[in-house]
Scaffold this motif. Structure first.
Motif, PDB file in Angstrom:
ATOM      1  N   ALA A  26      34.513  31.623  45.428  1.00  0.00           N
ATOM      2  CA  ALA A  26      34.847  32.470  46.644  1.00  0.00           C
ATOM      3  C   ALA A  26      36.419  32.337  47.134  1.00  0.00           C
ATOM      4  CB  ALA A  26      33.845  32.315  47.560  1.00  0.00           C
ATOM      5  N   GLN A  27      36.770  30.969  47.163  1.00  0.00           N
ATOM      6  CA  GLN A  27      38.041  30.559  47.503  1.00  0.00           C
ATOM      7  C   GLN A  27      39.146  31.077  46.658  1.00  0.00           C
ATOM      8  OE1 GLN A  27      38.715  26.450  48.623  1.00  0.00           O
ATOM      9  NE2 GLN A  27      40.994  26.660  49.002  1.00  0.00           N
ATOM     10  N   GLN A  28      38.840  30.877  45.328  1.00  0.00           N
ATOM     11  CA  GLN A  28      39.861  31.411  44.238  1.00  0.00           C
ATOM     12  C   GLN A  28      39.915  32.981  44.300  1.00  0.00           C
ATOM     13  OE1 GLN A  28      38.766  30.106  40.181  1.00  0.00           O
ATOM     14  NE2 GLN A  28      40.669  30.060  39.701  1.00  0.00           N
TER      15      GLN A  28
ATOM     16  N   SER B  13      39.269  34.822  46.679  1.00  0.00           N
ATOM     17  CA  SER B  13      39.735  35.528  47.807  1.00  0.00           C
ATOM     18  C   SER B  13      41.343  35.188  47.837  1.00  0.00           C
ATOM     19  CB  SER B  13      39.331  34.566  49.194  1.00  0.00           C
ATOM     20  OG  SER B  13      40.012  35.190  50.342  1.00  0.00           O
ATOM     21  N   GLU B  14      41.856  34.142  47.332  1.00  0.00           N
ATOM     22  CA  GLU B  14      43.431  34.009  47.387  1.00  0.00           C
ATOM     23  C   GLU B  14      43.931  34.815  46.331  1.00  0.00           C
ATOM     24  OE1 GLU B  14      45.464  32.197  48.948  1.00  0.00           O
ATOM     25  OE2 GLU B  14      43.691  31.601  50.207  1.00  0.00           O
ATOM     26  N   PHE B  15      43.112  35.171  45.149  1.00  0.00           N
ATOM     27  CA  PHE B  15      43.867  36.100  43.961  1.00  0.00           C
ATOM     28  C   PHE B  15      43.783  37.558  44.623  1.00  0.00           C
ATOM     29  CE2 PHE B  15      43.117  38.617  39.935  1.00  0.00           C
ATOM     30  CZ  PHE B  15      44.459  38.445  39.445  1.00  0.00           C
ATOM     31  N   ALA B  16      42.593  37.816  45.445  1.00  0.00           N
ATOM     32  CA  ALA B  16      42.724  39.141  46.120  1.00  0.00           C
ATOM     33  C   ALA B  16      43.828  39.568  46.876  1.00  0.00           C
ATOM     34  CB  ALA B  16      41.436  39.436  47.020  1.00  0.00           C
ATOM     35  N   LYS B  17      44.386  38.145  47.388  1.00  0.00           N
ATOM     36  CA  LYS B  17      45.578  38.647  48.361  1.00  0.00           C
ATOM     37  C   LYS B  17      46.826  38.822  47.377  1.00  0.00           C
ATOM     38  CE  LYS B  17      43.913  35.340  52.108  1.00  0.00           C
ATOM     39  NZ  LYS B  17      44.094  33.943  52.663  1.00  0.00           N
ATOM     40  N   GLN B  18      47.031  38.088  46.277  1.00  0.00           N
ATOM     41  CA  GLN B  18      48.051  38.349  45.559  1.00  0.00           C
ATOM     42  C   GLN B  18      47.847  39.640  44.900  1.00  0.00           C
ATOM     43  OE1 GLN B  18      48.462  35.624  42.187  1.00  0.00           O
ATOM     44  NE2 GLN B  18      47.252  34.122  43.283  1.00  0.00           N
ATOM     45  N   ILE B  19      46.534  40.224  44.536  1.00  0.00           N
ATOM     46  CA  ILE B  19      46.515  41.868  44.152  1.00  0.00           C
ATOM     47  C   ILE B  19      46.958  42.663  45.553  1.00  0.00           C
ATOM     48  CG2 ILE B  19      44.663  43.521  43.475  1.00  0.00           C
ATOM     49  CD1 ILE B  19      43.174  41.196  42.500  1.00  0.00           C
ATOM     50  N   GLN B  20      46.637  42.199  46.729  1.00  0.00           N
ATOM     51  CA  GLN B  20      47.152  43.198  47.780  1.00  0.00           C
ATOM     52  C   GLN B  20      48.431  43.243  47.788  1.00  0.00           C
ATOM     53  OE1 GLN B  20      44.943  45.057  50.057  1.00  0.00           O
ATOM     54  NE2 GLN B  20      46.929  45.986  50.168  1.00  0.00           N
ATOM     55  N   THR B  21      49.229  42.013  47.642  1.00  0.00           N
ATOM     56  CA  THR B  21      50.816  41.880  47.708  1.00  0.00           C
ATOM     57  C   THR B  21      51.528  42.856  46.659  1.00  0.00           C
ATOM     58  OG1 THR B  21      50.734  39.550  48.555  1.00  0.00           O
ATOM     59  CG2 THR B  21      52.790  40.546  47.382  1.00  0.00           C
ATOM     60  N   LYS B  22      50.928  42.791  45.312  1.00  0.00           N
ATOM     61  CA  LYS B  22      51.091  43.794  44.082  1.00  0.00           C
ATOM     62  C   LYS B  22      50.736  45.209  44.621  1.00  0.00           C
ATOM     63  CE  LYS B  22      50.878  44.542  39.330  1.00  0.00           C
ATOM     64  NZ  LYS B  22      50.276  44.086  37.911  1.00  0.00           N
ATOM     65  N   LEU B  23      50.025  45.548  45.107  1.00  0.00           N
ATOM     66  CA  LEU B  23      49.628  46.936  45.385  1.00  0.00           C
ATOM     67  C   LEU B  23      50.507  47.502  46.415  1.00  0.00           C
ATOM     68  CD1 LEU B  23      45.535  46.820  45.795  1.00  0.00           C
ATOM     69  CD2 LEU B  23      46.851  48.091  43.905  1.00  0.00           C
ATOM     70  N   SER B  24      50.532  46.633  47.528  1.00  0.00           N
ATOM     71  CA  SER B  24      51.521  46.971  48.673  1.00  0.00           C
ATOM     72  C   SER B  24      53.164  47.273  48.131  1.00  0.00           C
ATOM     73  CB  SER B  24      51.637  45.934  49.784  1.00  0.00           C
ATOM     74  OG  SER B  24      50.568  45.866  50.354  1.00  0.00           O
TER      75      SER B  24
ATOM     76  N   ASP C  65      28.989  23.038  30.345  1.00  0.00           N
ATOM     77  CA  ASP C  65      30.124  22.527  30.858  1.00  0.00           C
ATOM     78  C   ASP C  65      30.601  23.828  31.939  1.00  0.00           C
ATOM     79  OD1 ASP C  65      30.402  20.356  29.792  1.00  0.00           O
ATOM     80  OD2 ASP C  65      31.485  20.914  28.066  1.00  0.00           O
ATOM     81  N   ARG C  66      31.233  23.447  33.026  1.00  0.00           N
ATOM     82  CA  ARG C  66      31.704  24.468  34.185  1.00  0.00           C
ATOM     83  C   ARG C  66      32.882  25.082  33.624  1.00  0.00           C
ATOM     84  NH1 ARG C  66      31.511  25.311  39.990  1.00  0.00           N
ATOM     85  NH2 ARG C  66      33.423  26.611  40.638  1.00  0.00           N
ATOM     86  N   LYS C  67      32.751  26.432  33.720  1.00  0.00           N
ATOM     87  CA  LYS C  67      33.959  27.316  33.322  1.00  0.00           C
ATOM     88  C   LYS C  67      34.447  27.921  34.461  1.00  0.00           C
ATOM     89  CE  LYS C  67      32.608  28.452  28.526  1.00  0.00           C
ATOM     90  NZ  LYS C  67      31.432  27.515  28.341  1.00  0.00           N
ATOM     91  N   GLU C  68      35.883  28.082  34.653  1.00  0.00           N
ATOM     92  CA  GLU C  68      36.508  28.683  35.820  1.00  0.00           C
ATOM     93  C   GLU C  68      36.962  30.185  35.800  1.00  0.00           C
ATOM     94  OE1 GLU C  68      36.448  26.898  38.331  1.00  0.00           O
ATOM     95  OE2 GLU C  68      35.731  25.059  37.473  1.00  0.00           O
ATOM     96  N   CYS C  69      37.138  30.867  36.776  1.00  0.00           N
ATOM     97  CA  CYS C  69      37.684  32.084  36.849  1.00  0.00           C
ATOM     98  C   CYS C  69      39.123  32.355  35.920  1.00  0.00           C
ATOM     99  CB  CYS C  69      37.739  32.586  38.153  1.00  0.00           C
ATOM    100  SG  CYS C  69      36.272  32.738  39.111  1.00  0.00           S
ATOM    101  N   GLU C  70      39.105  33.383  35.318  1.00  0.00           N
ATOM    102  CA  GLU C  70      40.281  33.605  34.978  1.00  0.00           C
ATOM    103  C   GLU C  70      40.809  34.907  35.314  1.00  0.00           C
ATOM    104  OE1 GLU C  70      40.533  33.420  30.451  1.00  0.00           O
ATOM    105  OE2 GLU C  70      38.702  32.431  30.535  1.00  0.00           O
TER     106      GLU C  70
END
Length: 253
Positions: A136-138, A140-151, A245-250
């Protein structure tokens, strides 16, 4: 600007990931449920000012065919799109590139993409509890990057991994059947994305139509539908090595 949350999520895992992204983006959220077998998706049209978060699960490394068909009915009309594929900690293979192609053919402009993990819809011991707090934290932070790109009105398309031509689609997997606890309430038939369950006799399943999405298992209030336990156990053993094994979001932007 509206945020269209366009989501195919039979058991809810994909929706959880999708909502983690859309809740951070700026704009009124409009849900488009690709899981519905009643909606007319031809009536949905976006504008260039809108943003779509298009989310699907990965079924054997591909976009579920019914989700691709329904997405293709929507008029993207130049709206920017964030693509999301969700998988059960095994692999997503060609899901994202296929989703990219379908979205672009529907008129969307791809601006970002995510491959995320949620509880496996069949062998539920794998990725249990995901997306979790770390995810969720990862996201959420990526969504902020997306918002910056959109803006910034940055229209550069990300490089998304996968193969063209795509891998061959898998055949029908395990098909849930009713148990003795079934009361024939009909909820499973009503909610089945592909109408594989007879509305007049919910104990009857069209094996050829079933896509093994497990929605009937998920929505049954009596826990009266399940797959063959022997097959389920065999699947768990087969997946144990690649899913443990735990995989992470890409993230792609």
């Amino acid at each position: 600007m509206k945020i269209y949350e366009i989501c195919f999520s039979p058991t809810g895992g994909t929706k959880k990931v999708s909502s983690l992204l859309t809740s951070t983006l700026e704009g009124e959220t409009v849900l488009v449920d690709l899981t519905s077998n009643q909606a007319d998706f031809h009536n949905i049209a976006l504008t260039k000012e809108d943003v779509a978060v298009i989310s699907v699960p990965s079924y054997a490394g591909r976009v579920p065919a019914v989700a691709a068909e329904r997405l293709a009915m929507i008029d993207g009309h130049g709206a920017r799109a964030v693509l999301v594929c969700v998988y059960g900690n095994r692999a997503y293979e060609d899901t994202l590139v296929e989703l990219q192609d379908v979205a672009k053919q529907a008129g969307f402009c791809v601006t970002a993409a995510v491959a995320a993990i949620a509880e496996h819809s069949i062998a539920r011991q794998f990725a249990a509890g995901r997306p979790d707090t770390q995810d969720a934290q990862q996201l959420s932070e990526f969504a902020k990057q997306i918002q910056t790109k959109l803006s910034a009105e940055d229209t550069e398309e990300p490089t998304i991994p996968g193969n063209r031509p795509y891998k061959n689609a898998g055949g029908v997997g395990m098909i849930p059947k009713p148990t003795r606890e079934c009361t024939q309430c009909g909820i499973c038939a009503k909610e089945c994305p592909v109408q594989a369950i007879d509305k007049d006799n919910p104990k009857k399943v069209d094996d050829k139509a079933c896509i093994s999405c497990m929605r009937c298992v998920s929505v049954c209030p009596h826990k009266a539908r399940r797959v063959n336990p022997v097959m389920l156990s065999a699947a768990g053993l087969a997946l144990k090595k690649v899913c443990s094994d735990r995989k992470e979001c890409e993230l792609f932007i």
